[in-house]
Design a protein around this motif. Structure first.
Motif: not given
Lengths: 313, 251
Positions: A107, A110-111, A113, B1-2, B4, B7
């Motif tokens: 997780t 993911s922050y 990217d 990519m989505s 930010l 997330k």
């Protein structure tokens, strides 16, 4: 012919940094630089402004005055570019308690990217490196203090940062857990990671940092190689004389008359010796409870930042 | 990519999936019980309202109330826990995410939870013998906007809160009155005109009316007006919540 020294741009360059919270000045015209591949220790009592300084570097606290450049980037306009390359293990554990060990890393990736595939590979490497592989499906609550700290540092490395900020990385840990973390930090240093480390443990800083900066009330009070700094400021050795009040007062009077460098505490006197001095040695040894030992960073730290526990800490 | 902010949405979704059942029962228990108790309990006691049985009359409004409660609770109690005790927001801000990404992530997640509750409520209509019109598919965007509005209001409270007790003001003085006086249980027209006007500037009343029209038919002009007002609420509150959260997090 003098060799030309090419100084590369510092990783962190701070000039005249000031932060006021109302009337309180947390950081006061602070200057410092951190160079590539270096591990610098930031020392100071609680409330000295260390954590505030770090928060400013990360854009979490807005500076009142001064300049901050990280990786040569202006700030805070390029904060995004800067934060992409920084990893932080904060003093207060803020692992995600709703997630498992591996989920925490994924997780967090993911922050930044980072793609899921890259993140998984990196997370598994880090769990291996920090001896947490067997715990990867555990919920955070079930981890020991040492494991949580290791995971916190592992999380700080998920984005393969060029600058690692460790705020009190071993606070509250038992000796085994601390040594394991020190070993890993030493390995990271060997790989050339630039590290900014804050700590209350002098042993930790002496062991890990090539350079220290001592802060007090938001200001820099000393900076340099830890060993050199200790020798320069307070000498190589110290006599610790323990005695009753009257005798200590008497000894203090003699020390005053020969302008010796000493410090009076309630139950003892510390006499700092810069060069061999038979008279001082004889004087010190005339007391029954005396200890001669090399000076250390803790002596310097206490000399610079005082021994009294202040209310505002 | 989505983007930010997504997330944060994904993080919250991942956690929610672990406690899904408990969460749904928590969010749906109240509106479902209201529908059963009032709808069946008062059956026969209350004459039809505008051609609808009492059960039919209150059902669409209870869908909107489920959205309101779920969205607002998520961004008050849920977000505040992540802000304070869990320090999750602090951890997130050490990464690429800005306070704005964080706020948008929390608000869209709150709205999503709202929608889930609303849709589950809607899905059980046939069990109560209610057969909504085809136009009710347009409920989805309406409920999403409603969710955004209430999630933003909740996040504003979180940005101002110093403890959980603070949310009592929000629930007792704002959410509960909206629940009772927005036209869910009786037509808004039964209220004194000035109270009607007040309720119509607040977020819930237009959604209740719009949902009822979408379920049983009525003036599409009213629907359009209701959606516009709700979209305005959603946008304005999101903007304010983002500013307040930023002020709370960056000192």
């Amino acid at each position: 012919m003098a060799e030309e020294i090419v100084q590369p741009a510092p990783v962190i360059e701070v000039k005249g940094l000031t932060k006021r919270f109302g009337d309180r000045v947390a950081v006061d015209s602070l200057d410092f630089s951190l160079y590539h591949g270096e591990c610098m220790g930031l020392l100071g009592p609680n409330g000295a402004g260390k954590t505030t300084t770090i928060a400013i570097l990360l854009g979490l606290v807005q500076k009142s005055a001064g300049q901050v450049r990280i990786f040569g980037q202006g700030y805070p306009s390029d904060l995004w570019k800067v934060k992409k390359r920084i990893g932080v293990a904060p003093q207060m554990d803020n692992l995600d308690p709703d997630l498992t060990v591996i989920e925490n890393l994924l997780t967090y990736a993911s922050y930044f990217d980072i793609s899921r595939r890259t993140a998984r590979v990196r997370a598994e490497e880090l769990l291996e490196f920090f001896a947490l592989s067997l715990r990867q499906s555990e919920v955070i609550q079930n981890l020991s203090g040492g494991m949580r700290r290791r995971l916190l540092i592992a999380r700080a490395l998920i984005n393969s940062p060029d600058l690692l900020i460790l705020d009190e990385p071993t606070i509250g840990l038992d000796p085994q857990a601390r040594h394991l973390i020190w070993e890993r930090i030493t390995t990271l240093k060997g790989q050339g990671t630039t590290i900014l480390l804050t700590s209350h443990y002098m042993e930790e800083v002496e062991r890990l940092a090539g350079r220290v900066m001592v802060m007090e009330s938001g200001r820099r009070v000393a900076e340099g190689d830890p060993q050199e700094l200790v020798h320069q400021r307070i000498g190589q050795e110290v006599y610790e004389v323990m005695s009753v009040e009257d005798e200590l007062t008497h000894l203090a009077a003699i020390l005053d008359s020969c302008s010796a460098d000493y410090e009076r505490l309630s139950d003892r006197i510390l006499i700092y010796v810069r060069r061999p001095c038979p008279e001082l040695e004889a004087l010190a040894l005339s007391h029954s409870y005396v200890m001669k030992r090399p000076t250390n960073l803790e002596d310097l730290f206490l000399r610079l930042t005082g021994r009294t526990l202040r209310e505002d800490r | 990519m989505s983007p930010l902010f997504a997330k944060v949405w994904m993080r919250n979704c991942r956690v929610w999936r672990k406690y899904m059942t408990a969460s749904l029962i928590g969010n749906l228990g109240q509106p479902l019980l209201f529908l059963g108790a009032m709808g069946f309990g008062l059956r026969g006691e209350i004459t039809d309202i505008g051609g609808l049985t009492y059960l039919q009359f209150i059902a669409p409004g209870l869908v909107t109330s489920a959205v309101m409660y779920s969205a607002a609770f998520e961004t008050t109690y849920g977000s505040y826990t992540r802000l304070s005790t869990q320090r999750t927001f602090e951890a997130i801000l050490m990464t690429l995410l800005t306070p704005r990404d964080l706020a948008l992530g929390e608000i869209t997640w709150g709205a999503t939870k709202g929608i889930i509750s609303g849709l589950v409520m809607f899905a059980v209509f046939p069990l109560f013998g209610i057969m909504p019109a085809a136009t009710s598919v347009f409920l989805f965007p309406v409920l999403f906007l409603e969710g955004m509005a209430f999630a933003s209001l909740g996040l504003m409270m979180t940005s101002l809160a110093r403890n959980y007790e603070f949310f009592n003001y929000f629930t007792s003085l704002f959410i509960t009155p909206l629940f009772l006086f927005s036209g869910i249980f009786f037509p808004l027209e039964n209220l004194t005109p000035w109270i009607q006007s007040v309720m119509k500037t607040l977020p819930l009343a237009h959604v209740v009316e719009t949902s009822r029209v979408l379920c049983y038919g009525g003036s599409m002009g009213d629907v359009l007006f209701g959606v516009t007002v709700t979209a305005f609420h959603a946008a304005a509150f999101t903007w304010i919540a983002t500013l307040l959260l930023r002020r709370r997090l960056i000192t």
